[in-house]
Design an enzyme around this catalytic site. Sequence first.
Site, PDB file in Angstrom:
ATOM      1  N   ASP A   1       0.841  -1.188   0.000  1.00 25.16           N
ATOM      2  CA  ASP A   1       0.000   0.000   0.000  1.00 25.16           C
ATOM      3  C   ASP A   1       0.881   1.246   0.000  1.00 25.16           C
ATOM      4  O   ASP A   1       2.103   1.155   0.005  1.00 25.16           O
ATOM      5  CB  ASP A   1      -0.976  -0.007   1.178  1.00 25.16           C
TER       6      ASP A   1
ATOM      7  N   GLY B   1      -1.433   6.077   2.447  1.00 26.99           N
ATOM      8  CA  GLY B   1      -2.626   6.899   2.604  1.00 26.99           C
ATOM      9  C   GLY B   1      -3.478   6.482   3.789  1.00 26.99           C
ATOM     10  O   GLY B   1      -3.989   7.328   4.527  1.00 26.99           O
ATOM     11  N   PHE B   2      -3.635   5.181   3.980  1.00 28.26           N
ATOM     12  CA  PHE B   2      -4.444   4.713   5.111  1.00 28.26           C
ATOM     13  C   PHE B   2      -3.778   5.037   6.436  1.00 28.26           C
ATOM     14  O   PHE B   2      -4.442   5.368   7.416  1.00 28.26           O
ATOM     15  CB  PHE B   2      -4.709   3.214   5.013  1.00 28.26           C
TER      16      PHE B   2
ATOM     17  N   GLN C   1     -12.004   7.020  -4.476  1.00 26.85           N
ATOM     18  CA  GLN C   1     -12.542   7.572  -3.236  1.00 26.85           C
ATOM     19  C   GLN C   1     -13.957   8.104  -3.480  1.00 26.85           C
ATOM     20  O   GLN C   1     -14.512   7.939  -4.545  1.00 26.85           O
ATOM     21  CB  GLN C   1     -11.619   8.663  -2.699  1.00 26.85           C
TER      22      GLN C   1
ATOM     23  N   ASP D   1      -8.180  -7.527   1.408  1.00 23.17           N
ATOM     24  CA  ASP D   1      -7.207  -7.684   2.496  1.00 23.17           C
ATOM     25  C   ASP D   1      -7.855  -7.171   3.766  1.00 23.17           C
ATOM     26  O   ASP D   1      -8.764  -6.337   3.722  1.00 23.17           O
ATOM     27  CB  ASP D   1      -5.926  -6.894   2.225  1.00 23.17           C
TER      28      ASP D   1
ATOM     29  N   CYS E   1     -13.039 -28.075   8.924  1.00 24.60           N
ATOM     30  CA  CYS E   1     -11.762 -27.461   8.550  1.00 24.60           C
ATOM     31  C   CYS E   1     -10.651 -28.509   8.505  1.00 24.60           C
ATOM     32  O   CYS E   1     -10.575 -29.394   9.359  1.00 24.60           O
ATOM     33  CB  CYS E   1     -11.403 -26.357   9.542  1.00 24.60           C
TER      34      CYS E   1
ATOM     35  N   CYS F   1      -7.303 -27.511   8.339  1.00 24.68           N
ATOM     36  CA  CYS F   1      -6.029 -26.851   8.614  1.00 24.68           C
ATOM     37  C   CYS F   1      -5.215 -27.666   9.618  1.00 24.68           C
ATOM     38  O   CYS F   1      -5.741 -28.569  10.283  1.00 24.68           O
ATOM     39  CB  CYS F   1      -6.252 -25.429   9.136  1.00 24.68           C
TER      40      CYS F   1
ATOM     41  N   HIS G   1      -5.271 -21.201  11.690  1.00 27.81           N
ATOM     42  CA  HIS G   1      -6.671 -21.569  11.466  1.00 27.81           C
ATOM     43  C   HIS G   1      -7.458 -20.450  10.799  1.00 27.81           C
ATOM     44  O   HIS G   1      -8.154 -20.684   9.802  1.00 27.81           O
ATOM     45  CB  HIS G   1      -7.366 -21.956  12.768  1.00 27.81           C
TER      46      HIS G   1
END
Length: 378
Positions: free
Chosen positions: A90, A93-94, A193, A270, A308, A310, A339
């Site tokens: 990134d 900005g965030f 934006q 994300d 699951c 995993c 997990h």
Amino acid sequence: MKFTLEATSKNARACTIKTAHSTIKTPVFMPVGTLGSVKSLDMDDVLNLLGAEIILANTYHIYLRPGDETVAKMGKLHGFTTYPKSFLTDSGGFQAFSLSDISKANENGIEFRSHIDGSKHFFTPTKVIDIQHNLGSDIMMILDDLVALPATGERIALSIERTTAWAKESIEYFRAKQKEGIGVEQNIFAIIQGGTDKAFRAKSATELCALDYDGFAIGGLSVGELNEEMYDTVAHTVQFMPRDKPRYLMGVGTPEDLIENIERGIDMFDCVMPTRNARNGTLFTSFGRINIKGAKFKEDALPIDSECQCLTCKNYSRAYLNHLFRAREITYFRLATIHNLHYYLNLMREVRVAILEDRFSEFKREFYRKRNLEQISS
């Protein structure tokens, strides 16, 4: 970058993004590796246990520590971290938004003080590209002006004006550098934006999508608005985004958020939620969330999620995870993070199959049925 749209199921998309380092099947969730590390995991976990084809690293944080020039000397992100697949970075900005008490934006960029030592820095559209050239990420994000919601129309209009101006400066600089042989294997995304105002979103998307970017992101959501407002904004905005380029919704979110926004045409996501929640005791399952620190799990021999596969669910009980959490054993953080990220990544793989088989609507109904939740109408 090579982008291929393989199938749709109504508005949901199954695509392939091929970068210099990996082939990414979408929809995709990118684990967050803020400082070039997914918290509590090593890269063998990320690569071999989870099978992640792309992770996100943070330009602002790596610029401050250990420094982008150090990373460049150590083989850029891929050599420094040993993760051989794709990185998305990134732009900062965030962080300017989330650290607003120590940052200030103007028409030229964002001034901020380091949260580490208070030193003063200034990010411009070109500087964040130079930093990301040093990092060697496969996908870099440009500098944008992000505002918290709710915000005045005047502030959102200013955000769009700055973001578009910075986008024009960024793409000209990025393409010029490529002609010089710098960043030729890197790709660049712009960030739309506009808050939750449909006219503002249309304006921002139209202006940015006319520029020569490799993909486009929707930013400025999941920052205080209602879920339904987010979903409506996404559905409206994707109408103005190219069909033949990746669509990325930044910083989102819960499993329900992913399903809803995939239905509205988003390819990439994300969020820190699966890793942060894991460390705090909240684990995601096919049937909803559980809080593993609860006393009811003290003698529970079941795995976290019976569906699951995993490493954690195949080997350890809820009782053991409950014990590790309460004892604050470091092992807990690894097992819980494995997990939660496995759950997210596997959910995306299952969604992809459903889209390829044109049964996304049925998949969504079953997803909500298991949680005893009502579907959100798109």
